[in-house]
Scaffold this motif. Structure first.
Motif, PDB file in Angstrom:
ATOM      1  N   UNK A   1      -0.851   7.111  28.484  1.00  0.00           N
ATOM      2  CA  UNK A   1      -0.667   5.691  28.149  1.00  0.00           C
ATOM      3  C   UNK A   1       0.338   5.069  29.116  1.00  0.00           C
ATOM      4  N   UNK A   2       1.398   5.788  29.409  1.00  0.00           N
ATOM      5  CA  UNK A   2       2.396   5.274  30.371  1.00  0.00           C
ATOM      6  C   UNK A   2       1.727   5.008  31.726  1.00  0.00           C
ATOM      7  N   UNK A   3       0.895   5.948  32.163  1.00  0.00           N
ATOM      8  CA  UNK A   3       0.214   5.767  33.461  1.00  0.00           C
ATOM      9  C   UNK A   3      -0.689   4.518  33.388  1.00  0.00           C
ATOM     10  N   UNK A   4      -1.398   4.368  32.276  1.00  0.00           N
ATOM     11  CA  UNK A   4      -2.284   3.194  32.113  1.00  0.00           C
ATOM     12  C   UNK A   4      -1.515   1.887  32.203  1.00  0.00           C
ATOM     13  N   UNK A   5      -0.370   1.855  31.544  1.00  0.00           N
ATOM     14  CA  UNK A   5       0.337   0.572  31.461  1.00  0.00           C
ATOM     15  C   UNK A   5       1.181   0.288  32.700  1.00  0.00           C
ATOM     16  N   UNK A   6       1.665   1.339  33.345  1.00  0.00           N
ATOM     17  CA  UNK A   6       2.585   1.108  34.468  1.00  0.00           C
ATOM     18  C   UNK A   6       1.873   0.822  35.797  1.00  0.00           C
ATOM     19  N   UNK A   7       0.688   1.440  35.998  1.00  0.00           N
ATOM     20  CA  UNK A   7       0.073   1.365  37.331  1.00  0.00           C
ATOM     21  C   UNK A   7      -1.142   0.441  37.377  1.00  0.00           C
ATOM     22  N   UNK A   8      -1.250  -0.269  38.478  1.00  0.00           N
ATOM     23  CA  UNK A   8      -2.461  -1.050  38.757  1.00  0.00           C
ATOM     24  C   UNK A   8      -3.556  -0.058  39.115  1.00  0.00           C
ATOM     25  N   UNK A   9      -4.754  -0.233  38.544  1.00  0.00           N
ATOM     26  CA  UNK A   9      -5.773   0.786  38.809  1.00  0.00           C
ATOM     27  C   UNK A   9      -7.042   0.202  39.404  1.00  0.00           C
ATOM     28  N   UNK A  10      -6.947  -1.018  39.946  1.00  0.00           N
ATOM     29  CA  UNK A  10      -8.182  -1.638  40.442  1.00  0.00           C
ATOM     30  C   UNK A  10      -8.782  -0.913  41.652  1.00  0.00           C
ATOM     31  N   UNK A  11      -7.976  -0.142  42.387  1.00  0.00           N
ATOM     32  CA  UNK A  11      -8.498   0.567  43.566  1.00  0.00           C
ATOM     33  C   UNK A  11      -8.652   2.071  43.300  1.00  0.00           C
ATOM     34  N   UNK A  12      -8.432   2.459  42.045  1.00  0.00           N
ATOM     35  CA  UNK A  12      -8.444   3.895  41.733  1.00  0.00           C
ATOM     36  C   UNK A  12      -9.844   4.480  41.924  1.00  0.00           C
ATOM     37  N   UNK A  13      -9.907   5.574  42.676  1.00  0.00           N
ATOM     38  CA  UNK A  13     -11.215   6.199  42.939  1.00  0.00           C
ATOM     39  C   UNK A  13     -11.397   7.495  42.172  1.00  0.00           C
ATOM     40  N   UNK A  14     -10.306   8.110  41.753  1.00  0.00           N
ATOM     41  CA  UNK A  14     -10.447   9.331  40.963  1.00  0.00           C
ATOM     42  C   UNK A  14      -9.207   9.549  40.109  1.00  0.00           C
ATOM     43  N   UNK A  15      -9.425  10.264  39.011  1.00  0.00           N
ATOM     44  CA  UNK A  15      -8.330  10.552  38.096  1.00  0.00           C
ATOM     45  C   UNK A  15      -8.564  11.986  37.607  1.00  0.00           C
ATOM     46  N   UNK A  16      -7.797  12.898  38.165  1.00  0.00           N
ATOM     47  CA  UNK A  16      -8.000  14.323  37.860  1.00  0.00           C
ATOM     48  C   UNK A  16      -6.906  14.854  36.962  1.00  0.00           C
ATOM     49  N   UNK A  17      -7.286  15.626  35.959  1.00  0.00           N
ATOM     50  CA  UNK A  17      -6.307  16.430  35.218  1.00  0.00           C
ATOM     51  C   UNK A  17      -6.712  17.883  35.394  1.00  0.00           C
ATOM     52  N   UNK A  18      -5.803  18.657  35.959  1.00  0.00           N
ATOM     53  CA  UNK A  18      -6.098  20.068  36.142  1.00  0.00           C
ATOM     54  C   UNK A  18      -5.801  20.789  34.832  1.00  0.00           C
ATOM     55  N   UNK A  19      -6.752  20.663  33.904  1.00  0.00           N
ATOM     56  CA  UNK A  19      -6.541  21.293  32.605  1.00  0.00           C
ATOM     57  C   UNK A  19      -6.262  22.785  32.819  1.00  0.00           C
ATOM     58  N   UNK A  20      -7.011  23.372  33.713  1.00  0.00           N
ATOM     59  CA  UNK A  20      -6.695  24.736  34.145  1.00  0.00           C
ATOM     60  C   UNK A  20      -7.006  25.796  33.125  1.00  0.00           C
ATOM     61  N   UNK A  21      -6.002  26.158  32.364  1.00  0.00           N
ATOM     62  CA  UNK A  21      -6.166  27.303  31.470  1.00  0.00           C
ATOM     63  C   UNK A  21      -7.045  26.964  30.260  1.00  0.00           C
ATOM     64  N   UNK A  22      -8.139  27.700  30.091  1.00  0.00           N
ATOM     65  CA  UNK A  22      -9.040  27.432  28.955  1.00  0.00           C
ATOM     66  C   UNK A  22      -8.319  27.531  27.613  1.00  0.00           C
ATOM     67  N   UNK A  23      -7.295  28.396  27.522  1.00  0.00           N
ATOM     68  CA  UNK A  23      -6.602  28.575  26.238  1.00  0.00           C
ATOM     69  C   UNK A  23      -5.685  27.399  25.897  1.00  0.00           C
ATOM     70  N   UNK A  24      -5.645  26.388  26.761  1.00  0.00           N
ATOM     71  CA  UNK A  24      -4.796  25.229  26.460  1.00  0.00           C
ATOM     72  C   UNK A  24      -5.650  24.011  26.094  1.00  0.00           C
TER      73      UNK A  24
END
Ligand code: SF4
Length: 477
Positions: free
Chosen positions: A236-259
């Motif tokens: 939510x902080x990222x959503x509200x703080x940053x302008x995203x009109x030029x955003x081309x990708x948004x990655x979360x490296x979830x990584x570990x399946x157990x998380x």
């Protein structure tokens, strides 16, 4: 142990790197102590117009180089080539990457293609000049060609990437050399950490308000180690703080399946995360136990299917070639499971034995079983990627990487990770927040990159937060 004897030290690092490429992990000394018996002696004698290299063992072998060793620009390549040939003859082996020991072998093809040379000419240059195998030469050239296409769409001066580091993991993997703390132990500090991280993000958003945020990458650690409420707060902080009109990708490296849980996947989806990683590393339960991953293959598959159910249509899977006890059949099995899941991208790493990793300390226990078939395993991954319609799009090597090999990202066209390319090629600023995060500022006109490091430990990051902001303030503004 190998004794390196030289009358000058200008090319010390080059010769060490070349010897290490053939004999990874071996100690190289410049002087013998007491009863030390070296495996062999590598001698380099530099004279004004002629340099001789020799390997002394039960037999001796030499290479002579004509030219002035002080002319570094041209001499370095000739020296590397001659020492490579000598070591090939001594060891009876050639290396897939020939005499290239650097982190970014693709930059050679990049320069050739930029200069207007054809794909085939760039491949031939690797083979003829650097003794690179045809397969690796083609791989590096394909990656360079792909990257050029992506880079052409980037505004170097105004685009930037945001990296957000969550340094917690469910448990510590045997080979880990990242900043990672067990979430079980740090549970109580996680909320304070996220508060501070949000503060740092606010600061970055303010300073970069006139630039174009093109990629957000949340990595770690394992970002999904934190619970879904904290994850929601951060996104939510990222959503509200940053302008995203030029955003081309948004990655979360979830990584570990157990998380990974349904709630966390739903949170990420609600915040428009476009790409996630679910990293099996291997699809063999026995190996997972040995490397301390504390999850099963079944959990990997469940997490992947759950992510699909939640609507994720761009999923990456990380694999490691050369894990303790694994052989060609283990990789075959891993790849058949990955084929079934059909991710959009695969990143394969060659096992790197870094100083910080537990693996190095435990080599005595597992070292013998770290197998030598890694190159074949990498080829197998490449074949599967091809079968799944993916292309290689980024490639790098690390120090102490197994078999002197490489890490490669494969992706379906248009679903590659932009961040991976931009950080590798140092094209845009990468502004990094969080413990252990490293900001890279690019100064294209001056052809330099400046790094601004945050404190590594979670406690230091929380307690010395103002110092982190001050470091950024000094360098960015
Ligand atoms: S998941 Fe990654 S960051 Fe976490 S302990 Fe394992 S290797 Fe390290």
């Amino acid at each position: 142990m190998i004794l390196l004897e030289q009358n000058k030290t200008e090319y010390n690092n080059d010769l060490r790197a070349m010897i290490m490429a053939f004999f990874p992990g071996i100690k190289i000394v410049e002087k013998l102590e007491g009863e030390d018996m070296p495996k062999f002696i590598f001698v380099a004698r530099y004279e004004e117009n002629e340099t001789s290299l020799a390997i002394l063992d039960d037999y001796s072998d030499t290479e002579t180089i004509e030219g002035n060793y002080l002319d570094k620009a041209s001499f370095r390549n000739i020296l590397k080539s001659a020492s490579y040939k000598l070591l090939c003859r001594y060891s009876g082996r050639e290396l897939p990457w020939g005499d290239l020991t650097g982190v970014r072998p693709t930059k050679i093809a990049m320069a050739e293609l930029e200069a207007g040379k054809s794909f085939d000419k760039a491949v031939a240059n690797y083979i003829d000049t650097y003794h690179v195998s045809e397969r690796k030469a083609k791989l590096a050239t394909k990656v360079a060609d792909y990257e050029r296409g992506v880079i052409a769409s980037i505004d170097k001066e105004n685009d930037y990437c945001l990296y957000v580091g969550i340094p917690f993991c469910p448990s510590r993997c045997l080979y880990c050399s990242f900043t990672s703390y067990p979430i079980g132990v740090y549970k109580d500090k996680a909320a304070t950490y996220i508060d501070k991280l949000c503060e740092e993000l606010e600061y970055i958003a303010r300073v970069y308000k006139d630039k174009n945020l093109v990629s957000i990458y949340i990595g770690g650690g394992t970002p999904t180690s934190i619970d879904h409420i904290l994850l929601d707060k951060l996104l939510t902080k990222i959503d509200t703080a940053f302008k995203r009109d030029k955003l081309r990708e948004y990655t979360v490296e979830a990584g570990r399946p157990d998380s990974i849980t349904k709630e966390k996947l739903q949170v990420m989806k609600a915040h428009n995360v476009s790409r996630i990683s679910i990293n099996p590393q291997t699809m063999n339960d026995e190996t997972l136990k040995v490397i301390g991953r504390a999850h099963t293959v079944a959990q990997t598959k469940e997490a992947f299917l759950l992510a699909r159910e939640c609507g994720f249509d761009n999923i990456n899977m990380d694999l490691i070639a050369g894990l303790p006890g694994e052989n060609i059949d283990s990789m075959k099995h891993t790849l058949s499971e990955v084929r079934e899941l059909a991710p959009e991208s695969i990143t394969v790493h060659s096992l790197a034995i870094k100083r910080a990793a537990n693996l190095k300390q435990q080599l005595g226990e597992y070292g013998d079983s770290i197998n030598q078939d890694m190159n074949e395993m990498l080829d197998m991954v490449s074949e599967l990627a091809d079968e799944l319609g993916m292309e290689p799009y980024y490639l790098y090597r690390q120090k102490n990487i197994g078999g002197n090999l490489e890490n490669v990202g494969y992706a379906k066209k248009g679903l590659e990770c932009l961040y991976n390319i931009l950080i590798m090629e140092e094209i845009t600023d990468i502004i990094a927040a969080g413990a252990g995060a490293s900001t890279k500022l690019t100064y294209h006109k001056e052809n330099r990159v400046e790094r601004v490091e945050n404190c590594k430990s979670v406690d230091d990051y929380i307690n010395r937060f103002d110092e982190m902001i001050e470091r950024k303030r000094r360098n960015i503004i």
